[in-house]
Write an enzyme that holds these catalytic residues in place. Structure first.
Site, mmCIF file in Angstrom:
data_model
loop_
_atom_site.group_PDB
_atom_site.id
_atom_site.type_symbol
_atom_site.label_atom_id
_atom_site.label_comp_id
_atom_site.label_asym_id
_atom_site.label_seq_id
_atom_site.Cartn_x
_atom_site.Cartn_y
_atom_site.Cartn_z
ATOM 1 C CB ALA A 65 59.557 0.635 4.499
ATOM 2 N N GLY A 111 55.472 4.344 4.177
ATOM 3 C CA GLY A 111 56.373 5.289 4.980
ATOM 4 C C GLY A 111 56.465 6.808 4.819
ATOM 5 C CD GLU A 114 53.533 4.691 8.343
ATOM 6 O OE1 GLU A 114 52.954 4.050 9.388
ATOM 7 O OE2 GLU A 114 54.467 4.033 7.803
ATOM 8 C CD GLU A 136 52.198 0.558 4.915
ATOM 9 O OE1 GLU A 136 53.046 1.712 5.021
ATOM 10 O OE2 GLU A 136 50.997 0.857 4.635
#
Length: 711
Positions: A65, A111, A114, A136
């Site tokens: 991210a 991310g 993900e 994270e």
């Protein structure tokens, strides 16, 4: 130029390449996700598209991210909407009923992973540098792009919890073993070909969790085997985190609740907990320090800009004890030729054997090979012969903390090394300017303070003496980065930054023993405050005899300079235990603790020498004393220009001393408390326990101006 390239092959398989212009890495932000959403619409509606291969045009797949956006969030609905927007795209991918294969050419973290988990199949390039994980939690966050829901549905609840709460990063073979990666390839062409073939072979696909009758691998949250995980998991997490890391609790809540519901409900649950993490003070602290400030240091914020980048090819290490042997190992590990010198050949050989032992352990864990071991050991020459230092770019002395001994090895080395070479001392307390008096070229003399054990500790504290020039500092900085460590730069002072501040933690623990505070309460408060070890136990580790030696030397030097040595109430405790009872610490098997083969217990004699007070302080009171004394000393270091930057103070305190990472470091601890509140609490502690708690004048000034500690 679009950040997403779309190429449709004659076989009906589209290769979608993420390649953000002007960036070395792909990052999840609007610049990437906007074009990606457009391409996704084409995939959904174009009948000619039979399948998709999703890959990257960068060396790594996707970094994660855009933290700038996350850090700037101030409202929970903003965080919730950010997470939901990304997950909406991922659910569209999953429901388009066309096969999507993720071709992972490199690292996919956060991310990035993900996104890969939302694909139907994952093929990774056999890239030894590639890492896969959801780290994270290391920034006080949780995976907000579906990671807490998809990962447990792929590898099982227990394995997913371990990965996410620890922030583990896996190599390719580990990710394959876990079931995160389905296949591998040796070349990019082979990887793309395999991905195309999978799409052709699987024209109609559906994610397992969207299929009727789906079951979690190993069971959902209600399954008896997993019920045991939930029975002990939270207490095990709290045993290490002491409730200081809300992200860990939130990750567990996401997985637990997601294990009771369908995927879409679970994804919404995750977004709510993601918002809670983003707005927590802990995540703000950790992102500020462990992302922004750490990256500024890595990019050379503390390095002089003028001198050209330097690479060390040959190094001399004087002293083959644990520190010298460790420095030799980390240097040889990156291909530097090492001359390891000690007073006897036997001692020098023992220092080289330290590397051999580390490598044998690595081979046993399949993290190295006999060939790599042989290659590394061939770079280390153990000797007593100083003439072998000819041609060295850098010499680091790691001998006994004695000025005379250090002066002697300095003279011997400087008689041989090139005029351009840098001489460094690994001293942890002795001022560099004083040690440089033994040098013919004090401008090329610097402090490189490593932490023990050298092979594991990530920090090196670089100390500039009064005459250290910019070229020398730049060379020292470049060497520290060359060996994969994080450098902080400080100015010369007794104890520099880390040792000076660390000493306040040890001595405050001792002072409380003198007051009759129960030793067990002191130790528990140290752990609950977020420190890696409690003060009495870690004092035993470093040894009380060393503390006494440093105190004696400091007293002697201050009196010689006409200054009064400030007596500390903890000194009496330390000296009574070490000098009266011969209990000098763990190395002697006895200090504050008694040590046996089975563990350690607090020495019963402590209560006899220092009887317990009738009224005991609260745990919070003890925690405040241990934390505020350190943070206030760090502020004094900044005030006295020992610390050059706030970033160096925060990173140095976490990486060098293990100061509670959730606080963001000592100076961020002050910012988070609020300067007026910190100053007020220090004044309260000073009134009760002594002048050592008097707030740094810098803090008083900044508090009055409504400012914070910033670079």
């Amino acid at each position: 130029m679009s950040a997403v390239k779309f190429e449709l092959g004659q076989d009906g398989i589209a290769v979608v390449t993420l390649d953000m212009p002007g960036r070395s890495m792909n990052v999840l932000n609007e610049e990437l996700m906007g074009p990606f959403a457009e391409v996704l619409s084409q995939i959904e509606t174009d009948a000619a598209v039979k399948g998709v291969v999703l890959t990257s045009g960068k060396p790594e797949f996707l970094a994660g991210a855009d933290l700038d956006k996350v850090y700037a969030i101030t409202k929970p609905e903003e965080a919730f909407e950010l997470a939901e927007a990304f997950k909406t795209l991922l659910r569209r991918m999953e429901k388009c009923e066309k096969p999507i294969v993720c071709a992972l050419n490199g690292t996919a973290l956060g991310g990035g992973l993900e996104l890969a988990l939302a694909c139907n199949h994952r093929i990774a390039l056999n890239n030894p540098k590639a890492k896969f994980g959801l780290p994270e939690v290391k920034l006080g966050l949780l995976p907000g792009g579906g990671g807490t829901q998809r990962l447990p549905r792929i590898i099982g609840i227990q394995g997913a919890l371990e990965m996410m709460t620890q922030g583990s990063e896996l190599r390719v073979e580990q990710a394959v073993k876990k079931g995160i990666i389905n296949d591998t390839a040796d070349t990019i062409d082979d990887m793309i070909a395999k991905a195309r073939a999978w799409c052709v072979a699987n024209p109609k696909v559906q994610q397992p969790w969207d299929q009727k009758g789906f079951k979690f691998p190993g069971g959902d949250s209600k399954h008896p085997a997993i019920a045991q995980v939930w029975a002990i998991g939270p207490s095990m997490a709290n045993q290490k985190a002491y409730g200081n890391y809300p992200a860990i609790q939130h990750i567990m809540s996401c997985v637990f609740e997601g294990g009771l519901t369908d995927i879409d409900t679970g994804l919404k649950t995750e977004s709510r907990f993601f918002a809670a993490c983003v707005l927590s003070q802990e995540s703000k602290n950790m992102m500020n320090t462990l992302w922004y400030q750490l990256n500024a240091i890595k990019k050379g914020q503390s390095r002089p800009q003028g001198p050209a980048k330097n690479t060390v090819k040959k190094i001399g290490v004087l002293g083959a004890g644990m520190m010298g042997a460790g420095i030799a190992y980390v240097s040889a590990k990156v291909g530097i030729e090492v001359v390891l010198i000690d007073a006897t050949q036997e001692s020098a050989e023992k220092g080289k054997a330290y590397s051999a032992n580390l490598l044998d352990k690595a081979i046993a864990k399949r993290k190295s090979t006999p060939e790599k071991k042989e290659k590394l050991l061939s770079l280390i020459t153990p000797t007593t012969d100083y003439s072998l230092l000819q041609g060295a770019d850098l010499v680091i002395e790691a001998v006994f903390e004695d000025r005379g001994v250090k002066a002697d090895v300095t003279a011997k080395a400087e008689a041989v090394i090139p005029a351009t070479a840098v001489f460094a001392s690994n001293t942890s307390t002795l001022p560099i300017t004083g040690l440089a008096e033994a040098s013919k070229r004090p401008n090329q003399f610097i402090g490189l303070h490593f932490f023990s054990p050298v092979d594991k500790m990530p920090l090196v504290e670089i100390i500039c003496g009064k005459q250290t020039d910019d070229d020398t500092l730049a060379k020292g900085f470049d060497y520290v980065q060359q060996i994969g460590k994080t450098p902080i730069v400080v100015n010369d002072s007794r104890g520099f930054f880390t040792s000076r501040v660390f000493g306040t933690y040890l001595m405050e623990g001792a002072a409380m023993v003198a007051e009759g505070v129960h030793p067990r309460s002191i130790e528990m408060a140290g752990l609950e405050s977020g420190m890696p070890m409690p003060p009495l136990a870690i004092h035993d580790e470093v040894s009380l005899s060393l503390s006494i030696l440093i105190e004696n030397q400091t007293r002697k030097d201050m009196e010689a300079a006409g200054q009064k040595f400030p007596e500390h109430p903890g000194s009496k405790v330390m000296r009574t235990i070490a000098e009266k009872h011969g209990r000098i610490g763990k190395k002697a098997g006895k200090g504050y603790y008694d040590y046996t083969a089975t563990g350690k217990t607090l020495w019963p004699g402590l209560a006899e020498e220092f009887p317990l007070a009738t009224v005991q302080p609260s745990s919070q009171e003890i925690q405040d004393r241990l934390m505020y004394i350190q943070a206030n000393e760090a502020a004094k270091c900044l005030q006295e220009k020992v610390l050059r930057t706030v970033a160096d103070g925060n990173i140095g305190s976490i990486f060098g001393l293990g100061f509670a990472p959730f606080t963001g470091g000592m100076l961020q601890f002050i910012n988070a408390k609020g300067l007026p509140q910190f100053v007020k609490r220090c004044e309260e502690l000073a009134a009760k326990y002594g002048e050592r708690f008097k707030p740094a004048s810098l803090l008083v000034e900044l508090a009055a101006q409504g400012k914070t500690l910033q670079d």
